[in-house]
Design a protein around this motif. Sequence first.
Motif, short mmCIF file in Angstrom:
data_model
loop_
_atom_site.label_atom_id
_atom_site.label_comp_id
_atom_site.label_asym_id
_atom_site.label_seq_id
_atom_site.Cartn_x
_atom_site.Cartn_y
_atom_site.Cartn_z
N ARG A 156 0.82 -1.22 0.00
CA ARG A 156 0.00 0.00 0.00
C ARG A 156 0.85 1.27 0.00
O ARG A 156 0.58 2.23 0.72
CB ARG A 156 -1.01 -0.02 1.15
N GLU A 157 1.85 1.25 -0.85
CA GLU A 157 2.67 2.45 -1.04
C GLU A 157 2.06 3.38 -2.08
O GLU A 157 2.17 4.59 -1.98
CB GLU A 157 4.09 2.05 -1.43
N GLU A 158 1.39 2.83 -3.09
CA GLU A 158 0.65 3.67 -4.03
C GLU A 158 -0.62 4.21 -3.37
O GLU A 158 -0.96 5.38 -3.54
CB GLU A 158 0.30 2.87 -5.29
N VAL A 159 -1.31 3.36 -2.63
CA VAL A 159 -2.52 3.81 -1.95
C VAL A 159 -2.18 4.91 -0.95
O VAL A 159 -2.95 5.86 -0.76
CB VAL A 159 -3.21 2.63 -1.25
N ARG A 160 -1.02 4.81 -0.34
CA ARG A 160 -0.54 5.86 0.55
C ARG A 160 -0.54 7.22 -0.15
O ARG A 160 -0.94 8.24 0.43
CB ARG A 160 0.88 5.49 0.99
N ARG A 161 -0.11 7.23 -1.39
CA ARG A 161 -0.08 8.49 -2.16
C ARG A 161 -1.49 9.03 -2.37
O ARG A 161 -1.74 10.24 -2.24
CB ARG A 161 0.61 8.26 -3.51
N PHE A 162 -2.43 8.14 -2.67
CA PHE A 162 -3.81 8.59 -2.88
C PHE A 162 -4.42 9.12 -1.58
O PHE A 162 -5.18 10.10 -1.60
CB PHE A 162 -4.65 7.45 -3.45
N ILE A 163 -4.12 8.48 -0.46
CA ILE A 163 -4.61 8.97 0.82
C ILE A 163 -4.00 10.32 1.15
O ILE A 163 -4.70 11.25 1.61
CB ILE A 163 -4.32 7.96 1.94
N TYR A 164 -2.71 10.46 0.90
CA TYR A 164 -2.04 11.75 1.11
C TYR A 164 -2.74 12.86 0.34
O TYR A 164 -3.05 13.93 0.90
CB TYR A 164 -0.58 11.62 0.66
N LYS A 165 -3.00 12.60 -0.92
CA LYS A 165 -3.67 13.61 -1.74
C LYS A 165 -5.08 13.89 -1.22
O LYS A 165 -5.52 15.04 -1.17
CB LYS A 165 -3.71 13.14 -3.20
N SER A 166 -5.77 12.84 -0.77
CA SER A 166 -7.12 13.02 -0.24
C SER A 166 -7.10 13.89 1.02
O SER A 166 -7.98 14.74 1.21
CB SER A 166 -7.73 11.66 0.08
N LEU A 167 -6.12 13.66 1.89
CA LEU A 167 -6.02 14.46 3.11
C LEU A 167 -5.82 15.93 2.77
O LEU A 167 -6.49 16.82 3.35
CB LEU A 167 -4.87 13.96 3.97
N LEU A 168 -4.92 16.22 1.86
CA LEU A 168 -4.65 17.62 1.52
C LEU A 168 -5.84 18.27 0.81
O LEU A 168 -6.15 19.43 1.07
CB LEU A 168 -3.39 17.73 0.67
N VAL A 169 -6.49 17.52 -0.06
CA VAL A 169 -7.67 18.08 -0.73
C VAL A 169 -8.77 18.35 0.29
O VAL A 169 -9.44 19.39 0.25
CB VAL A 169 -8.17 17.13 -1.84
N GLY A 170 -8.98 17.42 1.22
CA GLY A 170 -10.00 17.62 2.24
C GLY A 170 -9.71 18.82 3.11
O GLY A 170 -10.60 19.63 3.41
#
Length: 378
Positions: free
Chosen positions: A251-265
Amino acid sequence: MNHTLLNNLFKTYKESSLYGRYITLDNLTPLITKLPSRFKSEIIGQSVLGKDIYTITFGTGPKKVLLWSQMHGNESTTTKAAFDMLNSFIEDDLSSILETCTIKLIPMLNPDGSEVYTRLNANQVDLNRDAQELTQPESRVLLDCYNAFKPDFCFNLHGQRTLFSAGETNNVATLSFLSPSADSDRSLTAARKKAMSIINAINTTLQSDLPDQIGRYDDGFNINCVGDAFQFLETPTVLFEAGHYKDDYNREEVRRFIYKSLLVGLDCIANTVVSGDDYVDYFSIPENGKLFYDIIIKNAQFDDGIKDVGVNYQERLVVKELMFVPQIVFIGDLSDFYGHKVLNANNSRIFTASNQVVFEGYENDFVNIDNVKLSLNL
């Protein structure tokens, strides 16, 4: 926030000391202790076994956002992304968020469960079913933090299994979100609508990364769940779920998507009026199905006919190393299901009478997966 900025930020500020799925308090403590002074770290309580529970508070704005991760000890992807996010705020000038918001992060609510890689705490209690009885010290620590901080918004950070699909489709739910219900009628309260607005902003931004791979959880009400309890208290609460991405079991790629989601939120909260007026768009996000196996072996010969075989990985901690152990969980017709890996037995036998794998040409896919033999778990 645009994709170029978010991707560049992630590449620059990804916390290299955190990798894989097994993340413990020992991994986090050095990162917490070296934070700059404007990031206020505090120990706000202890776990059942006496491990420290930290908060990290930063930003100076009037909008208050509370985030917590690893309430379930084996759900670590959001913790990694949270420290990537922290690095971005330490080094980069995301001033519009820091000037508008005060952010409080509990990076690991369940350090005992994290140590032994389990969903539960040391008393074998699911903290996300303890919001009312408050039988566990970790549950009381979270509620005390909530009551003292009085957040305007909450981000409840979790991870989900590989079985989830985005709707009844062959698209895996790499990310899932939920605006929890505040009552058994699933009323569209003001707080729920605001949480839906934040999810809409995330979904709109991430769709170009994950077309049709974002799902929505069922919103059945359970007051014992923390998200539902906080939504009941009229605090807009967003549930984040880190799911599966192709060949990304660490889940290193998913980590990137979560990171982006946190900043967008956070950017949505900081730089827009979160009114909830666009809540209806939330319901266009497909509700999660359960249509995936880790491996499907099609058309295997058995004594009573041709059948499919469903294999899932069991996550097992062995001497502080996480192993993905393949286990057969279903034999039958899987024509309505999908596999993250699909193999075709072409009407041949794949087991001997003693249940040893004899799937000729595919031995490496099974016998040597993480050096553990395929096992039967029917």
